[in-house]
Motif scaffolding. Structure first.
Motif, short mmCIF file in Angstrom:
data_model
loop_
_atom_site.label_atom_id
_atom_site.label_comp_id
_atom_site.label_asym_id
_atom_site.label_seq_id
_atom_site.Cartn_x
_atom_site.Cartn_y
_atom_site.Cartn_z
N THR B 32 0.81 -1.21 0.00
CA THR B 32 0.00 0.00 0.00
C THR B 32 0.85 1.26 0.00
OG1 THR B 32 -1.98 0.94 1.01
CG2 THR B 32 -0.24 0.36 2.52
N CYS B 33 2.16 1.12 0.12
CA CYS B 33 3.03 2.29 0.28
C CYS B 33 3.16 3.07 -1.03
CB CYS B 33 4.42 1.83 0.74
SG CYS B 33 5.61 3.19 0.82
N PRO B 34 2.77 4.34 -1.05
CA PRO B 34 2.84 5.12 -2.29
C PRO B 34 4.29 5.44 -2.69
CG PRO B 34 2.10 6.51 -0.47
CD PRO B 34 2.17 5.11 0.06
N ALA B 35 5.23 5.27 -1.77
CA ALA B 35 6.63 5.57 -2.10
C ALA B 35 7.41 4.31 -2.46
CB ALA B 35 7.29 6.28 -0.92
N TYR B 36 6.68 3.21 -2.67
CA TYR B 36 7.33 1.91 -2.89
C TYR B 36 8.42 1.97 -3.97
CZ TYR B 36 7.94 -3.09 -3.65
OH TYR B 36 8.49 -4.33 -3.77
N GLU B 38 10.14 4.35 -5.11
CA GLU B 38 11.30 5.21 -4.82
C GLU B 38 12.19 4.62 -3.74
OE1 GLU B 38 8.16 6.72 -5.28
OE2 GLU B 38 8.83 7.24 -7.31
N MET B 39 11.69 3.60 -3.05
CA MET B 39 12.42 3.10 -1.88
C MET B 39 13.32 1.92 -2.22
SD MET B 39 9.62 3.13 1.15
CE MET B 39 9.59 4.45 2.34
N GLU B 40 14.51 1.94 -1.63
CA GLU B 40 15.40 0.79 -1.75
C GLU B 40 14.93 -0.30 -0.77
OE1 GLU B 40 20.10 0.05 -0.54
OE2 GLU B 40 19.15 1.99 -0.21
N HIS B 42 11.76 -1.35 1.63
CA HIS B 42 10.33 -1.05 1.73
C HIS B 42 9.86 -1.21 3.17
CE1 HIS B 42 11.19 -2.33 -2.47
NE2 HIS B 42 10.75 -1.09 -2.61
N PRO B 43 8.66 -0.71 3.48
CA PRO B 43 8.24 -0.73 4.89
C PRO B 43 8.39 -2.10 5.57
CG PRO B 43 6.68 0.52 3.57
CD PRO B 43 7.71 0.00 2.62
N HIS B 44 7.99 -3.18 4.90
CA HIS B 44 8.10 -4.49 5.57
C HIS B 44 9.56 -4.85 5.81
CE1 HIS B 44 8.90 -5.99 1.50
NE2 HIS B 44 9.31 -7.12 2.03
N LYS B 66 12.32 9.09 1.51
CA LYS B 66 11.28 8.90 0.50
C LYS B 66 9.91 8.65 1.13
CE LYS B 66 14.11 9.37 -2.87
NZ LYS B 66 14.08 10.65 -3.60
N CYS B 67 9.90 8.33 2.40
CA CYS B 67 8.62 8.10 3.09
C CYS B 67 7.81 9.39 3.10
CB CYS B 67 8.88 7.63 4.53
SG CYS B 67 7.39 7.65 5.55
N LEU B 68 6.53 9.29 2.75
CA LEU B 68 5.67 10.47 2.63
C LEU B 68 4.90 10.77 3.91
CD1 LEU B 68 4.23 9.44 -0.85
CD2 LEU B 68 5.92 11.23 -0.46
N SER B 69 5.14 9.99 4.95
CA SER B 69 4.36 10.14 6.20
C SER B 69 2.86 10.15 5.93
CB SER B 69 4.74 11.43 6.95
OG SER B 69 6.08 11.40 7.33
N CYS B 70 2.42 9.21 5.13
CA CYS B 70 1.00 9.18 4.76
C CYS B 70 0.20 8.27 5.69
CB CYS B 70 0.84 8.69 3.33
SG CYS B 70 1.15 6.93 3.14
N PHE B 71 0.91 7.46 6.47
CA PHE B 71 0.31 6.55 7.46
C PHE B 71 -0.56 5.46 6.86
CE2 PHE B 71 0.90 10.73 9.51
CZ PHE B 71 2.01 10.38 10.27
N ALA B 72 -0.40 5.22 5.55
CA ALA B 72 -1.15 4.12 4.94
C ALA B 72 -0.69 2.79 5.53
CB ALA B 72 -0.95 4.13 3.42
N CYS B 73 0.65 2.65 5.72
CA CYS B 73 1.18 1.39 6.27
C CYS B 73 0.71 1.19 7.71
CB CYS B 73 2.70 1.36 6.20
SG CYS B 73 3.51 2.72 7.06
N VAL B 74 0.54 2.30 8.43
CA VAL B 74 0.10 2.23 9.82
C VAL B 74 -1.37 1.81 9.87
CG1 VAL B 74 -0.32 3.62 11.89
CG2 VAL B 74 1.76 3.98 10.55
N PRO B 83 4.88 0.51 10.76
CA PRO B 83 6.21 0.61 10.14
C PRO B 83 6.72 2.05 9.98
CG PRO B 83 4.82 -0.90 8.89
CD PRO B 83 3.94 -0.28 9.92
N ALA B 84 5.83 3.01 9.72
CA ALA B 84 6.29 4.40 9.50
C ALA B 84 7.06 4.93 10.71
CB ALA B 84 5.09 5.31 9.21
N LYS B 85 6.73 4.44 11.89
CA LYS B 85 7.44 4.90 13.09
C LYS B 85 8.89 4.43 13.09
CE LYS B 85 3.58 5.57 16.24
NZ LYS B 85 2.94 5.17 17.50
S1 SF4 Z 1 4.00 6.31 5.87
FE1 SF4 Z 1 4.27 4.12 5.35
S2 SF4 Z 1 3.00 3.80 3.51
FE2 SF4 Z 1 3.30 6.03 3.74
S3 SF4 Z 1 5.10 6.51 2.48
FE3 SF4 Z 1 5.85 6.13 4.59
S4 SF4 Z 1 6.38 3.96 4.62
FE4 SF4 Z 1 5.10 4.27 2.82
#
Ligand code: SF4
Ligand code: SF4
Lengths: 260, 130
Positions: B32-36, B38-40, B42-44, B66-74, B83-85
């Motif tokens: 679900t990560c929108p920055a997937y 761009e990331m080397e 990934h959240p998992h 590259k993380c957008l702080s969108c909290f989708a992963c949370v 994971p965003a934390k």
């Molecule tokens: S908050 Fe999570 S889902 Fe959103 S960009 Fe960052 S790592 Fe990806």
């Protein structure tokens, strides 16, 4: 009904319309917004780390000031709302943060998360009521097909924000109906616009905006509304092929209430 | 070397309040990560690498910015791992070091345009600079 009001830095500068139309509309609806004295910038990003205390203090000061006035704290900018609401949750539920923040601030009475943080849209829904709003509309925006762009900050994490259903929200669509227009539901309305990265990686931000605009256009939206100055900027500056006009929801509200 | 990593992993866990062992490795956060793209890492992978103490690799990665702080992963993690934390805690480990800010105040003027909201500048400084 009187609220303490936290405008935030951007509403005094680049997003003056978001603020101005909110004030005019509130007046028309019988809601009084009392701007907090001496509020400080919330920092625009909620500091997630537990040991980030100093960066949470400006939010705590605003929350404590509203508590002193025995009022709910009204917010308008999505980012301010997000920061204030989450810091308030920490002050209520996280003893580590609460103790340290209070040690810094040395208020007459410790702040423990007593204030309710209410977004302007929640105020319209829960205090005014969308039915009453509908009755107050003098200039219904008939025939306008409007997409609600929620973005991230109002909705997530839903456990703390408790704004609406995070995956299938309805509050802005209900607002659009109340002002006489037609809401257009599109899948990317609660996706991230990529605003935070717009300065550092324009291509990544453009990619996000493209997805959102494509999704909105494909579903028949002719304009978008937002509550976030950063979404507003980013959706406008980084749209590549499709580009719908984006407006603050308060501007349309003022238009419908005949106070624009 | 290994011990430094272990200490840092403990610090990341403490700062973030995340328990990486709750993760069931479903990959939904990264899905679900929108920055997937761009990331080397990934959240998992942040979750798995913190669990294994691979902090230095994460600290050296551009993924932190590259993380957008969108909290989708949370929001969408079925195990409430958040994971965003972890992304934020590792980024803080980097920028809290002397001279390691990702963005400096002097860099800002070159990035400005007419319409850029204050919110963008404030948030960039908060995320990328100490
Ligand atoms: S908050 Fe999570 S889902 Fe959103 S960009 Fe960052 S790592 Fe990806
Ligand atoms: S969504 Fe949660 S449980 Fe699944 S891989 Fe990501 S962190 Fe682990």
């Amino acid at each position: 009904m009187n609220f303490s009001y936290y405008p935030g830095c951007t509403l005094k500068t680049k997003a003056k319309e978001l603020d101005m139309y909110a004030r005019k509309s509130a007046e028309a609806l019988g809601v009084t917004m009392e701007e907090l004295e001496n509020w400080q910038c919330c920092g625009a990003v909620y500091p997630m780390a537990e040991d980030e205390i100093a960066t949470k203090l400006s939010a705590v000061r605003a929350l404590a000031a509203a508590k002193e006035k025995k009022q709910d704290l009204l917010t308008l900018c999505s980012a301010c709302h997000h920061v204030l609401k989450r810091v308030n949750d920490d002050m209520k539920n996280n003893e580590y943060i609460r103790t340290r923040a209070n040690n810094y601030l040395k208020l007459d009475e410790a702040y423990e998360g007593e204030t309710n943080v209410v977004h302007y849209l929640e105020m319209l829904r829960d205090t005014v009521g969308f039915d009453n709003l509908k009755k107050a509309v003098v200039n219904p925006l008939k025939g306008r097909k409007i997409g609600a762009f929620y973005g991230c900050l109002l909705l997530r994490p839903s456990g703390v924000m408790a704004f609406d259903n995070a995956e299938n929200p309805t509050i802005i669509e209900d607002f659009i109906k109340a002002i006489g227009a037609t809401p257009v539901v599109f899948p990317c309305r609660n996706e991230c616009c990529g605003g935070y990265i717009a300065m550092d990686d324009k291509a990544a931000a453009q990619k996000q905006v493209e997805r959102i605009m494509d999704s909105a256009v494909e579903h028949g939206a002719e304009e978008l509304i937002t509550a976030c100055p950063l979404c507003m900027y980013n959706l406008d500056a980084n749209a590549t092929c499709h580009k719908l006009p984006v407006r603050y929801f308060t501007e349309l509200l003022a238009e419908a209430l005949g106070v624009k | 070397m290994h011990d430094t990593n272990k200490d840092m992993a403990e610090q990341v866990i403490r700062m973030s309040g995340v328990n990486p062992r709750k993760c069931m490795k479903c990959g939904k956060c990264s899905g679900t990560c929108p920055a997937y793209d761009e990331m080397e890492y990934h959240p998992h992978q942040f979750v798995a690498m913190v669990e294994k103490g691979r902090i230095e690799e994460l600290m050296a990665s551009k993924s932190l910015y590259k993380c957008l702080s969108c909290f989708a992963c949370v929001e969408r993690c079925p195990r409430n791992v958040e994971p965003a934390k972890l992304v934020e805690a590792v980024r803080l480990l980097v920028i809290r070091q002397q001279g390691k800010n990702y963005l400096k105040a002097e860099d800002l003027p070159a990035l400005l345009d007419e319409k850029i909201p204050q919110q963008a500048l404030v948030s960039a400084m908060r995320k990328y600079s100490k």
